[in-house]
Design a protein around this motif. Structure first.
Motif, PDB file in Angstrom:
ATOM      1  N   ILE A 291      44.063  48.918  34.621  1.00  0.00           N
ATOM      2  CA  ILE A 291      43.189  49.177  35.753  1.00  0.00           C
ATOM      3  C   ILE A 291      41.675  49.222  35.217  1.00  0.00           C
ATOM      4  N   GLN A 292      40.879  48.488  35.544  1.00  0.00           N
ATOM      5  CA  GLN A 292      39.538  48.817  34.707  1.00  0.00           C
ATOM      6  C   GLN A 292      38.312  48.424  35.870  1.00  0.00           C
ATOM      7  N   VAL A 293      37.062  48.744  35.349  1.00  0.00           N
ATOM      8  CA  VAL A 293      35.869  48.541  36.189  1.00  0.00           C
ATOM      9  C   VAL A 293      34.924  48.086  34.965  1.00  0.00           C
ATOM     10  N   HIS A 294      34.036  47.349  35.159  1.00  0.00           N
ATOM     11  CA  HIS A 294      32.850  47.072  34.487  1.00  0.00           C
ATOM     12  C   HIS A 294      31.388  47.524  34.772  1.00  0.00           C
ATOM     13  N   PRO A 295      30.645  48.186  34.043  1.00  0.00           N
ATOM     14  CA  PRO A 295      29.509  48.575  34.605  1.00  0.00           C
ATOM     15  C   PRO A 295      28.457  47.366  34.735  1.00  0.00           C
TER      16      PRO A 295
ATOM     17  N   HIS B 184      26.290  43.765  30.824  1.00  0.00           N
ATOM     18  CA  HIS B 184      27.506  43.818  32.215  1.00  0.00           C
ATOM     19  C   HIS B 184      28.445  42.917  31.694  1.00  0.00           C
ATOM     20  N   LYS B 185      29.631  42.924  32.560  1.00  0.00           N
ATOM     21  CA  LYS B 185      30.725  41.713  32.166  1.00  0.00           C
ATOM     22  C   LYS B 185      31.195  41.393  33.486  1.00  0.00           C
ATOM     23  N   PRO B 186      30.300  40.802  34.358  1.00  0.00           N
ATOM     24  CA  PRO B 186      30.933  39.904  35.465  1.00  0.00           C
ATOM     25  C   PRO B 186      31.892  38.836  34.794  1.00  0.00           C
ATOM     26  N   GLU B 187      32.873  38.652  35.642  1.00  0.00           N
ATOM     27  CA  GLU B 187      34.184  37.837  35.183  1.00  0.00           C
ATOM     28  C   GLU B 187      34.627  36.932  36.170  1.00  0.00           C
ATOM     29  N   LEU B 188      34.984  35.629  35.812  1.00  0.00           N
ATOM     30  CA  LEU B 188      35.635  34.612  36.674  1.00  0.00           C
ATOM     31  C   LEU B 188      36.914  34.263  36.068  1.00  0.00           C
TER      32      LEU B 188
ATOM     33  N   PRO C   6      36.932  47.299  41.246  1.00  0.00           N
ATOM     34  CA  PRO C   6      38.110  47.589  40.283  1.00  0.00           C
ATOM     35  C   PRO C   6      39.250  46.523  40.200  1.00  0.00           C
ATOM     36  N   HIS C   7      39.969  46.199  38.997  1.00  0.00           N
ATOM     37  CA  HIS C   7      41.090  45.275  39.131  1.00  0.00           C
ATOM     38  C   HIS C   7      41.880  45.235  37.925  1.00  0.00           C
ATOM     39  N   ALA C   8      42.928  44.652  37.938  1.00  0.00           N
ATOM     40  CA  ALA C   8      43.884  44.568  36.979  1.00  0.00           C
ATOM     41  C   ALA C   8      44.359  43.422  36.713  1.00  0.00           C
TER      42      ALA C   8
HETATM   43 ZN   LIG Z   1      37.906  43.038  33.663  1.00  0.00          ZN
END
Ligand SMILES: [Zn+2]
Length: 375
Positions: free
Chosen positions: A70-74, A105-109, A235-237
């Motif tokens: 489970i993670q979050v990026h700043p 930062h680390k936005p993701e798709l 938050p996502h995993a």
């Molecule tokens: Zn991630």
């Protein structure tokens, strides 16, 4: 003689993280795996030859066999400040307890290549109330969530003592693990992942508090051709499946459980966005061609999925450096006088200013990483 080529075949990097599957990526890349090593990720864009411009994104094929943390990026602002703070404290960049490895930062798709399961953001208030009521072991949280207080709720489950976590979750696990083992739970249900997590991550008799998060977050089931964006603070995993992923170039991850890796609860709680999320699954925006662009607010990257039909071509201009990954079918790519043939698993790069004409004798699927055009 000057190289006048516009398209270049490139090779990515294979990452053998232990959560990866053993067959999907080797088969896709057509390489043997006699030692049955886990092939977790195939990275494109991080190791480009120096003759090419650097790209601000990283494109990855992933095979998630065991669930990820489970993670979050700043945000970029937080990353800049905290990166400097950790430098000032003298924490080495490769220290296991280093949270901020860069200033980005680390936005993701992600865009699944199979049925894909993930946890994505907090449940909306009605769904949250429902699960806190229906799962009796979570009843003790109902009062805290009055007024949809996400912060109170999440802070509670992340900070109660480990013994209390064990006691609270024991009856739940005693109830659901036998159902999981008997194959009676389905993957769209929180109980399935909670049971699997307890069998994967319980160390020294301690129950992973990340199991609470499985119930508080949305369990999302996705299909090939769809996409989902995850911005800072969400938050996502990833739970299971194959996917194509694109993200800003960064390694800043704050973890909240379901991992043997470093967890910094204080830092995580500071940077989680305490708000409900209704998963905004993108179906693919048809732009009138065969290129489906997954439109997001990210300025660092753009991912699209290109379907090439038999005898039906498409021409795509590269405004900046574009990276292509051939997922299905054999394709011909032509730029000026140069024609190259690519097979599934091949990747190539188009230099800025190139127009790439695609054609195929069969149905083909190609993913394109680029930067959004801003004018
Ligand atoms: Zn991630």
């Amino acid at each position: 003689m000057e190289n006048s080529n516009k398209i270049f075949k490139i090779k990515g990097l294979i990452k053998h993280y232990d959560w990866g599957g053993k067959t999907f990526i080797p088969q896709l890349l057509n390489i043997p795996n006699p030692d049955k090593k886990p092939f977790a990720e195939y990275w494109l864009g991080s190791n480009l030859d120096e003759q090419f411009e650097k790209v601000p994104y990283l494109m990855k094929v992933q095979d998630v066999e065991k669930m990820l943390s489970i993670q979050v990026h700043p945000s970029k602002e937080v990353a800049r400040i905290k990166y400097k703070e950790e430098n000032a404290k003298g924490i080495p960049l490769d220290a296991p307890h280093r949270n901020y490895k860069d200033e980005n930062h680390k936005p993701e798709l992600l865009s699944p290549l199979s049925e894909f399961y993930l946890l994505h953001g907090f449940k909306a208030p009605v769904a949250m109330d429902k699960i806190l009521k229906e799962v009796s072991e979570l009843n003790f949280l109902q009062q805290l969530f009055k007024g949809a207080d996400y912060k109170a709720l999440y802070t509670k489950v992340m900070t109660i003592p480990q013994e209390e976590v064990n006691e609270r979750l024991r009856p739940l696990l005693e109830r659901i693990v036998p159902l999981y083992n008997a194959g009676k739970l389905n993957k769209g249900n929180e109980d399935f992942w909670a049971a699997r997590a307890s069998l994967t991550f319980n160390m020294n008799g301690n129950t992973d508090r990340g199991i609470f998060s499985i119930y508080l977050f949305n369990v999302v089931t996705m299909h090939p051709g769809q996409a989902l964006f995850q911005d800072a603070g969400l938050p996502h995993a990833y739970l299971e499946g194959y996917t194509m992923e694109i993200m800003a170039n960064s390694d800043n991850v704050l973890r909240g459980g379901l991992t043997p890796k470093y967890i910094d609860v204080k830092e995580l709680l500071e940077h989680v966005k305490y708000e409900p999320t209704v998963p905004d699954v993108i179906a693919g925006h048809s732009s009138g061609t065969l290129e489906e662009i997954f439109v997001t607010p990210a300025t660092d990257f753009q991912l699209s999925r290109i379907k090439i039909k038999k005898q039906e071509g498409i021409a795509i201009p590269a405004k900046k450096t574009d990276i292509y990954f051939v997922y299905k079918g054999n394709v011909d790519a032509t730029a000026d006088e140069q024609t190259e043939h690519f097979s599934p698993g091949d990747a190539f790069l188009a230099v800025p200013g190139t127009v790439v004409h695609f054609g195929s004798e069969e149905e083909a699927v190609v993913y394109r990483a680029s930067e959004p055009v801003t004018t």
